[in-house]
Design a protein around this motif. Structure first.
Motif, mmCIF file in Angstrom:
data_model
loop_
_atom_site.group_PDB
_atom_site.id
_atom_site.type_symbol
_atom_site.label_atom_id
_atom_site.label_comp_id
_atom_site.label_asym_id
_atom_site.label_seq_id
_atom_site.Cartn_x
_atom_site.Cartn_y
_atom_site.Cartn_z
ATOM 1 N N THR A 1 0.813 -1.204 0.000
ATOM 2 C CA THR A 1 0.000 0.000 0.000
ATOM 3 C C THR A 1 0.850 1.258 0.000
ATOM 4 O O THR A 1 1.992 1.262 0.454
ATOM 5 C CB THR A 1 -0.920 0.037 1.221
ATOM 6 O OG1 THR A 1 -0.125 -0.033 2.400
ATOM 7 C CG2 THR A 1 -1.913 -1.119 1.200
ATOM 8 N N HIS B 1 1.694 -1.497 7.975
ATOM 9 C CA HIS B 1 2.179 -1.727 6.605
ATOM 10 C C HIS B 1 3.705 -1.583 6.559
ATOM 11 O O HIS B 1 4.224 -0.665 5.925
ATOM 12 C CB HIS B 1 1.544 -0.719 5.639
ATOM 13 C CG HIS B 1 0.057 -0.824 5.528
ATOM 14 N ND1 HIS B 1 -0.565 -1.822 4.834
ATOM 15 C CD2 HIS B 1 -0.930 -0.046 6.043
ATOM 16 C CE1 HIS B 1 -1.883 -1.657 4.916
ATOM 17 N NE2 HIS B 1 -2.125 -0.594 5.641
ATOM 18 N N GLY C 1 5.033 -1.188 3.175
ATOM 19 C CA GLY C 1 4.353 -0.212 2.338
ATOM 20 C C GLY C 1 5.245 0.954 1.964
ATOM 21 O O GLY C 1 6.410 1.050 2.360
ATOM 22 N N ASP D 1 -3.053 4.821 -2.005
ATOM 23 C CA ASP D 1 -4.184 4.042 -1.492
ATOM 24 C C ASP D 1 -4.901 4.808 -0.395
ATOM 25 O O ASP D 1 -6.063 4.539 -0.100
ATOM 26 C CB ASP D 1 -3.686 2.702 -0.944
ATOM 27 C CG ASP D 1 -3.058 1.838 -2.025
ATOM 28 O OD1 ASP D 1 -3.803 1.368 -2.898
ATOM 29 O OD2 ASP D 1 -1.825 1.657 -2.009
ATOM 30 N N THR E 1 -10.717 7.303 -2.878
ATOM 31 C CA THR E 1 -9.516 7.167 -2.057
ATOM 32 C C THR E 1 -9.764 7.792 -0.685
ATOM 33 O O THR E 1 -10.189 8.939 -0.597
ATOM 34 C CB THR E 1 -8.313 7.862 -2.717
ATOM 35 O OG1 THR E 1 -8.088 7.294 -4.008
ATOM 36 C CG2 THR E 1 -7.060 7.686 -1.869
ATOM 37 N N LEU F 1 -8.216 -1.536 3.949
ATOM 38 C CA LEU F 1 -7.503 -1.705 2.680
ATOM 39 C C LEU F 1 -6.974 -3.120 2.513
ATOM 40 O O LEU F 1 -6.774 -3.588 1.383
ATOM 41 C CB LEU F 1 -6.361 -0.698 2.573
ATOM 42 C CG LEU F 1 -6.776 0.765 2.473
ATOM 43 C CD1 LEU F 1 -5.564 1.685 2.520
ATOM 44 C CD2 LEU F 1 -7.566 1.017 1.181
#
Length: 216
Positions: A2, A34, A37, A89, A129, A214
């Motif tokens: 992400t 994350h 990420g 994201d 988003t 997500l």
């Protein structure tokens, strides 16, 4: 994997800024959720984007073959910002209230990413988003307060981020941030402390909830 687009606009550094402190808490939790990420970070106070110019604006309504070299260069800078928004994201924005509205640097960023027929219009390219805005302010402008009519941060961003860009908007609002530094607001310090505590809790909670959403 992400991608979080993190934007700060406070002129004050680090822990001296309420909005930066809360966005940092959100980002810390996000990165814990994350670890692999990506975070795209823009500090609009340290590295401001150019305010919109005639070349940058008019280039958005001209075909590439019709653009002058100046228009092409100005438009390329806009496209960089637009693509960062489109690939994110989730978006995190620190938006302190200065003179009843957002910092001019944040307005400059918005002027660049708003492009009719791409990010704005019938099918905005970043539609849906999620975006969390930390809208800090020195006083209180909540409904029912004496200065409710002076609130031009949430009202404006509601129209631009949600109504125009089509983003899924949520706010965190640390208020009364001037109370510890203004003798005339001493009696409001407990309310400030409660608001600050709630803002950090909201940052952690919303970051976790968004990460789970997500990942689903």
């Amino acid at each position: 994997m992400t991608t979080l687009l993190h934007i700060d606009s406070s002129v004050f550094p680090g822990g001296t800024s309420s909005s930066r402190s809360v966005t940092a808490a959100f980002r810390k939790t996000w990165e814990e959720q994350h670890p692999e990420g990506t975070v795209i970070y823009r500090d609009l106070a340290a590295d401001p984007v150019p305010h919109i110019t005639a070349d940058a604006w008019s280039a958005g309504y001209a075909t590439p073959s019709e653009r002058t070299p100046e228009q092409s260069a100005a438009f390329a800078a806009r496209v960089t910002l637009i693509e960062e928004l489109e690939q994110a994201d989730a978006v995190l924005i620190g938006a302190p209230m200065y003179n009843f509205t957002i910092p001019s640097t944040l307005k400059a960023w918005l002027d660049s990413v708003l492009l009719l027929g791409r990010t704005a219009g019938e099918t905005p390219s970043a539609q849906g988003t999620p975006v969390v805005v930390v809208a800090s302010r020195g006083g209180s402008y909540a409904p029912g307060t004496p200065r409710a009519g002076y609130e031009f941060v949430q009202n404006y961003l509601e129209v631009v981020l949600k109504g125009t860009l089509g983003l899924d908007l949520d706010f965190i609002v640390p208020e009364l941030t001037m109370a510890p530094r203004n003798a005339a607001m001493t009696e409001l310090v407990p309310l400030y402390e409660a608001s600050r505590k709630r803002a950090f809790e909201d940052a952690t909670t919303k970051a976790k909830e968004l990460a789970e959403r997500l990942a689903a």
